[in-house]
Scaffold this active site. Structure first.
Site, mmCIF file in Angstrom:
data_model
loop_
_atom_site.group_PDB
_atom_site.id
_atom_site.type_symbol
_atom_site.label_atom_id
_atom_site.label_comp_id
_atom_site.label_asym_id
_atom_site.label_seq_id
_atom_site.Cartn_x
_atom_site.Cartn_y
_atom_site.Cartn_z
ATOM 1 N N PRO A 75 71.251 -34.267 38.179
ATOM 2 C CA PRO A 75 70.964 -35.309 37.181
ATOM 3 C C PRO A 75 69.608 -35.095 36.510
ATOM 4 O O PRO A 75 69.347 -35.646 35.451
ATOM 5 C CB PRO A 75 70.967 -36.589 38.011
ATOM 6 C CG PRO A 75 71.695 -36.273 39.252
ATOM 7 C CD PRO A 75 71.427 -34.822 39.526
ATOM 8 N N GLU A 102 71.604 -35.734 49.082
ATOM 9 C CA GLU A 102 70.520 -36.214 48.206
ATOM 10 C C GLU A 102 70.094 -35.142 47.214
ATOM 11 O O GLU A 102 69.370 -35.401 46.256
ATOM 12 C CB GLU A 102 69.311 -36.651 49.054
ATOM 13 C CG GLU A 102 69.587 -37.811 49.984
ATOM 14 C CD GLU A 102 70.284 -38.965 49.235
ATOM 15 O OE1 GLU A 102 71.398 -39.338 49.634
ATOM 16 O OE2 GLU A 102 69.731 -39.402 48.190
ATOM 17 N N ARG A 140 86.550 -22.260 27.266
ATOM 18 C CA ARG A 140 87.237 -22.458 25.982
ATOM 19 C C ARG A 140 86.600 -21.635 24.883
ATOM 20 O O ARG A 140 87.238 -21.343 23.870
ATOM 21 C CB ARG A 140 87.170 -23.933 25.573
ATOM 22 C CG ARG A 140 87.916 -24.909 26.469
ATOM 23 C CD ARG A 140 87.604 -26.337 26.091
ATOM 24 N NE ARG A 140 87.864 -26.588 24.675
ATOM 25 C CZ ARG A 140 89.084 -26.754 24.153
ATOM 26 N NH1 ARG A 140 90.124 -26.664 24.941
ATOM 27 N NH2 ARG A 140 89.264 -26.984 22.872
ATOM 28 N N ASP A 155 86.686 -27.847 16.906
ATOM 29 C CA ASP A 155 86.481 -28.792 18.002
ATOM 30 C C ASP A 155 85.399 -29.778 17.609
ATOM 31 O O ASP A 155 84.518 -29.456 16.827
ATOM 32 C CB ASP A 155 85.973 -28.032 19.248
ATOM 33 C CG ASP A 155 87.098 -27.812 20.257
ATOM 34 O OD1 ASP A 155 86.871 -27.153 21.264
ATOM 35 O OD2 ASP A 155 88.201 -28.291 19.966
HETATM 36 C C1 4FV Z 1 75.003 -34.380 38.586
HETATM 37 C C2 4FV Z 1 75.044 -34.877 37.261
HETATM 38 C C3 4FV Z 1 75.029 -35.197 39.813
HETATM 39 C C4 4FV Z 1 73.395 -35.814 42.559
HETATM 40 C C5 4FV Z 1 73.266 -35.797 44.042
HETATM 41 C C6 4FV Z 1 75.030 -34.341 43.394
HETATM 42 C C7 4FV Z 1 74.746 -35.266 42.259
HETATM 43 C C8 4FV Z 1 74.333 -34.903 44.569
HETATM 44 N N1 4FV Z 1 74.939 -33.047 38.521
HETATM 45 N N2 4FV Z 1 75.027 -33.786 36.439
HETATM 46 N N3 4FV Z 1 75.114 -36.135 36.859
HETATM 47 N N4 4FV Z 1 74.790 -34.550 40.977
HETATM 48 O O1 4FV Z 1 75.235 -36.409 39.763
HETATM 49 O O2 4FV Z 1 74.973 -32.717 37.212
HETATM 50 O O3 4FV Z 1 73.732 -33.890 45.284
#
Ligand code: 4FV
Length: 218
Positions: A75, A102, A140, A155
């Site tokens: 994230p 985590e 794609r 697209d």
């Molecule tokens: C995520 C996202 C995501 C966070 C903790 C995996 C999670 C766990 N990855 N974009 N949104 N990852 O939520 O890419 O480890």
């Protein structure tokens, strides 16, 4: 997690046609203790577990070559979009580190990662689904991945706008009629209508896209 999405449709066909090779690796295969430990409690306390650095370093050092772009899905990464998909589709080899729990030990990010991507501001169970989203979007764009009846060119986002409305038979359904221009056979008029519809829809729903030049980040 990976069986399923990579065994259907475009991605499966790209793999079958040799356009794409996709290998999934188990971090536990890069551990040396009886319990195949890949995670541990966070230093400083707090909830949950953290993925240990050793198995990830060993896996990446065993699998990554000169041309491999190492991508961490998290994230905290830059937001994934069509422009990033185009960029990644030009690389020879991508290696995705799919976090879990985590997250990964910070030293993975510091020492191993070339790029960090987020598919959106929400928290998922692990990084596998995000990696699959990226794999699908990039596949794609591989030349030949889409049948000739499909082209990535029109697209959404490729022209920096949302797509025009699509219709198919029947021409009238529950008193809802298909716009007559689409039945006219007048391709110039149809093209004009589609461009106008795409602009109106983008203006209405994603005006932010309009002030981005096509190709600039989208
Ligand atoms: C995520 C996202 C995501 C966070 C903790 C995996 C999670 C766990 N990855 N974009 N949104 N990852 O939520 O890419 O480890």
């Amino acid at each position: 997690m990976f069986t399923g999405p990579i065994d259907v449709s475009i991605v499966q066909r790209a793999r079958k046609n040799g356009l794409l090779e996709l290998r999934v690796h188990n971090l536990r295969d890069y551990t040396h203790d009886n319990y195949k430990t890949v995670d541990d409690r966070p230093f400083g306390g707090g909830p949950g577990m953290v993925l240990k650095p050793e198995p990830i370093f060993e896996a990446v050092e065993a699998l990554a070559g000169e041309k491999t772009r190492v991508i961490l899905m998290s994230p905290a990464g830059r937001t994934f979009h069509q422009g990033v998909a185009r960029e990644l589709s030009r690389h020879e080899e991508l290696l995705f580190i799919c976090g879990a729990y985590e997250g990964v030990d910070e030293r993975v990010r510091e020492a191993l990662v070339d790029d960090e991507l987020s598919i959106g501001d929400y928290v998922l169970t692990n990084g596998s689904l995000p990696a699959m989203v990226v794999i699908d979007a990039v596949t794609r764009l591989l030349p030949g991945a889409l049948g000739d009846d499909q082209s990535p060119v029109d697209d959404s986002f490729s022209e920096g706008s949302l797509e025009y409305p699509h219709y198919t038979r029947p021409a009238e359904f529950r008193a809802m009629k298909v716009p007559p221009v689409l039945l006219s056979g007048n391709h110039a008029e149809i093209e004009k209508w589609r461009r106008e519809q795409a602009r109106l829809r983008t203006q209405e729903r994603r005006p932010d896209l309009l002030d981005k030049k096509p190709g600039a980040g989208q």
